[in-house]
Design a protein around this motif. Structure first.
Motif, PDB file in Angstrom:
ATOM      1  N   ALA B  18      24.143   2.597   5.648  1.00 54.39           N
ATOM      2  CA  ALA B  18      23.501   3.655   4.863  1.00 54.39           C
ATOM      3  C   ALA B  18      22.094   3.226   4.482  1.00 54.39           C
ATOM      4  CB  ALA B  18      24.310   3.961   3.610  1.00 54.39           C
ATOM      5  N   VAL B  19      21.251   4.216   4.206  1.00 57.11           N
ATOM      6  CA  VAL B  19      19.882   3.958   3.769  1.00 57.11           C
ATOM      7  C   VAL B  19      19.625   4.729   2.486  1.00 57.11           C
ATOM      8  CG1 VAL B  19      17.434   4.107   4.318  1.00 57.11           C
ATOM      9  CG2 VAL B  19      19.100   3.699   6.147  1.00 57.11           C
ATOM     10  N   ILE B  20      19.043   4.050   1.516  1.00 59.80           N
ATOM     11  CA  ILE B  20      18.653   4.678   0.250  1.00 59.80           C
ATOM     12  C   ILE B  20      17.138   4.589   0.151  1.00 59.80           C
ATOM     13  CG2 ILE B  20      18.841   4.595  -2.264  1.00 59.80           C
ATOM     14  CD1 ILE B  20      21.512   3.107  -1.875  1.00 59.80           C
ATOM     15  N   ASN B  21      16.515   5.698  -0.185  1.00 58.76           N
ATOM     16  CA  ASN B  21      15.061   5.738  -0.263  1.00 58.76           C
ATOM     17  C   ASN B  21      14.564   5.869  -1.694  1.00 58.76           C
ATOM     18  OD1 ASN B  21      14.495   5.722   2.629  1.00 58.76           O
ATOM     19  ND2 ASN B  21      15.483   7.729   2.616  1.00 58.76           N
ATOM     20  N   CYS B  22      13.401   5.307  -1.927  1.00 60.18           N
ATOM     21  CA  CYS B  22      12.766   5.332  -3.246  1.00 60.18           C
ATOM     22  C   CYS B  22      11.290   5.603  -3.025  1.00 60.18           C
ATOM     23  CB  CYS B  22      12.968   3.984  -3.923  1.00 60.18           C
ATOM     24  SG  CYS B  22      12.083   3.756  -5.490  1.00 60.18           S
ATOM     25  N   SER B  23      10.770   6.641  -3.650  1.00 62.92           N
ATOM     26  CA  SER B  23       9.362   6.972  -3.433  1.00 62.92           C
ATOM     27  C   SER B  23       8.679   7.246  -4.757  1.00 62.92           C
ATOM     28  CB  SER B  23       9.225   8.184  -2.513  1.00 62.92           C
ATOM     29  OG  SER B  23       9.796   9.318  -3.122  1.00 62.92           O
ATOM     30  N   SER B  24       7.360   7.082  -4.750  1.00 62.94           N
ATOM     31  CA  SER B  24       6.574   7.275  -5.956  1.00 62.94           C
ATOM     32  C   SER B  24       5.327   8.068  -5.634  1.00 62.94           C
ATOM     33  CB  SER B  24       6.193   5.917  -6.547  1.00 62.94           C
ATOM     34  OG  SER B  24       5.304   6.066  -7.639  1.00 62.94           O
ATOM     35  N   SER B  25       4.863   8.840  -6.615  1.00 66.21           N
ATOM     36  CA  SER B  25       3.633   9.594  -6.445  1.00 66.21           C
ATOM     37  C   SER B  25       2.421   8.718  -6.750  1.00 66.21           C
ATOM     38  CB  SER B  25       3.630  10.817  -7.356  1.00 66.21           C
ATOM     39  OG  SER B  25       3.769  10.412  -8.702  1.00 66.21           O
ATOM     40  N   LYS B  26       2.666   7.542  -7.314  1.00 65.22           N
ATOM     41  CA  LYS B  26       1.571   6.631  -7.659  1.00 65.22           C
ATOM     42  C   LYS B  26       1.656   5.372  -6.807  1.00 65.22           C
ATOM     43  CE  LYS B  26       0.973   8.281 -12.352  1.00 65.22           C
ATOM     44  NZ  LYS B  26       0.657   7.925 -13.748  1.00 65.22           N
ATOM     45  N   ALA B  27       0.534   4.705  -6.686  1.00 65.11           N
ATOM     46  CA  ALA B  27       0.497   3.483  -5.886  1.00 65.11           C
ATOM     47  C   ALA B  27       1.442   2.445  -6.480  1.00 65.11           C
ATOM     48  CB  ALA B  27      -0.928   2.938  -5.846  1.00 65.11           C
ATOM     49  N   LEU B  28       2.168   1.799  -5.595  1.00 63.06           N
ATOM     50  CA  LEU B  28       3.123   0.784  -6.009  1.00 63.06           C
ATOM     51  C   LEU B  28       2.598  -0.600  -5.674  1.00 63.06           C
ATOM     52  CD1 LEU B  28       6.387   2.444  -4.637  1.00 63.06           C
ATOM     53  CD2 LEU B  28       5.573   2.442  -6.995  1.00 63.06           C
ATOM     54  N   TYR B  29       2.851  -1.535  -6.557  1.00 60.30           N
ATOM     55  CA  TYR B  29       2.505  -2.911  -6.194  1.00 60.30           C
ATOM     56  C   TYR B  29       3.758  -3.747  -6.002  1.00 60.30           C
ATOM     57  CZ  TYR B  29       3.407  -5.589 -10.449  1.00 60.30           C
ATOM     58  OH  TYR B  29       4.008  -6.247 -11.482  1.00 60.30           O
ATOM     59  N   GLN B  69       3.988   4.639  -0.089  1.00 58.84           N
ATOM     60  CA  GLN B  69       4.430   4.462  -1.476  1.00 58.84           C
ATOM     61  C   GLN B  69       5.944   4.642  -1.591  1.00 58.84           C
ATOM     62  OE1 GLN B  69       0.208   6.215  -3.138  1.00 58.84           O
ATOM     63  NE2 GLN B  69       2.057   7.239  -3.745  1.00 58.84           N
ATOM     64  N   GLN B  70       6.653   3.980  -0.701  1.00 57.01           N
ATOM     65  CA  GLN B  70       8.103   4.088  -0.760  1.00 57.01           C
ATOM     66  C   GLN B  70       8.775   2.805  -0.302  1.00 57.01           C
ATOM     67  OE1 GLN B  70       8.851   7.453   1.854  1.00 57.01           O
ATOM     68  NE2 GLN B  70       9.522   6.104   3.494  1.00 57.01           N
ATOM     69  N   SER B  71      10.018   2.677  -0.740  1.00 51.43           N
ATOM     70  CA  SER B  71      10.845   1.548  -0.331  1.00 51.43           C
ATOM     71  C   SER B  71      12.183   2.092   0.136  1.00 51.43           C
ATOM     72  CB  SER B  71      11.049   0.586  -1.512  1.00 51.43           C
ATOM     73  OG  SER B  71      11.927  -0.458  -1.160  1.00 51.43           O
ATOM     74  N   SER B  72      12.803   1.373   1.048  1.00 53.83           N
ATOM     75  CA  SER B  72      14.123   1.761   1.534  1.00 53.83           C
ATOM     76  C   SER B  72      15.075   0.585   1.415  1.00 53.83           C
ATOM     77  CB  SER B  72      14.036   2.213   2.999  1.00 53.83           C
ATOM     78  OG  SER B  72      13.266   3.388   3.106  1.00 53.83           O
ATOM     79  N   LEU B  73      16.297   0.877   1.018  1.00 54.95           N
ATOM     80  CA  LEU B  73      17.351  -0.127   0.906  1.00 54.95           C
ATOM     81  C   LEU B  73      18.371   0.144   1.992  1.00 54.95           C
ATOM     82  CD1 LEU B  73      18.201  -2.465  -1.130  1.00 54.95           C
ATOM     83  CD2 LEU B  73      19.808  -0.791  -2.063  1.00 54.95           C
ATOM     84  N   TYR B  74      18.695  -0.875   2.776  1.00 54.33           N
ATOM     85  CA  TYR B  74      19.595  -0.720   3.916  1.00 54.33           C
ATOM     86  C   TYR B  74      20.903  -1.450   3.633  1.00 54.33           C
ATOM     87  CZ  TYR B  74      15.057   0.298   6.022  1.00 54.33           C
ATOM     88  OH  TYR B  74      13.817   0.816   6.286  1.00 54.33           O
TER      89      TYR B  74
END
Lengths: 111, 110
Positions: B18-29, B69-74
């Motif tokens: 499975a893949v879980i996504n995380c996104s933001s409207s602002k720049a991520l560090y 501006q997103q991360s994914s968890l696998y």
């Protein structure tokens, strides 16, 4: 290792009562946070602190107050409890912008 | 501002991915990932930093796309122990205000 300690674990309050949720950490962490988690929901930031004497509002600060007089302690104050404040409260701390350690939570019911 | 996670929930059989996504409207560090078992406190899994490598925790890995501006968890070859709610956290760069997404509930069945 104690880590982040929250007291009490459970509490029932009557509408209009006040109480303080205690949070203490023994890891010398600069950053501390208070979150609330409603049933089946995510973590909402109430207040946070970047060091002793410095606090700032999170996303849902209304009805709460905090203080940070020492590095170790970060108490959360509820002045006039309302049913909408029924939730599980988590305190967390971190040294830098890395791993945050959570306490075991305080389950608060306002009736 | 809180990041946005998707999907809200996923049901898997043991061994599935499975893949879980995380996104933001602002720049991520950086992006943090945590897992919370029912009735317990969230526990840190991993952190993704700008320009950093893909991280792993057991058979759980994550990536960070700074431009999107997103991360994914696998979750790979899922195990029963992977059940729980997964949260992504995005600290603000200048003061580390750590906000979390609404969470993704993962249920792994035998």
């Amino acid at each position: 290792n104690a880590g982040v300690t929250q007291t009490p674990k459970f509490r029932i309050l009557k509408i209009g009562q006040s109480m303080t949720l205690q949070c203490a950490q023994d890891m010398n962490h600069n950053y501390m946070y208070w979150y609330r988690q409603d049933p089946g929901m995510g973590l909402k930031l109430i207040y946070y602190s970047v060091g002793a004497g410095i606090t700032d509002k999170g996303e849902v600060p209304n009805g709460y107050n905090v203080s940070r007089s020492t590095t170790e302690d970060f108490p959360l104050r509820l002045e006039l409890a309302a049913p909408s404040q029924t939730s599980v409260y988590f305190c967390a701390s971190s040294l830098t912008p890395t791993e945050a350690f959570f306490g075991q939570g305080t389950r608060l019911t306002v009736v | 501002q809180q990041p946005v996670q998707s999907p809200q929930a996923v049901i898997l059989r043991e061994g599935e991915d499975a893949v879980i996504n995380c996104s933001s409207s602002k720049a991520l560090y950086s992006v943090h990932w945590y897992r919370q078992k029912h009735g317990e406190a969230p526990v840190f899994l991993m952190i993704l930093l700008k320009g950093g490598e893909q991280m792993r925790h057991e058979k759980i890995s994550a990536s960070f796309n700074e431009k999107k501006q997103q991360s994914s968890l696998y979750l790979t070859a899922s195990q029963l122990s992977y059940s729980g709610t997964y949260f992504c956290g995005t600290p603000r760069a200048h003061d580390y205000k750590l906000s979390f997404g609404a969470g993704t509930t993962v249920t792994v069945r035998a």
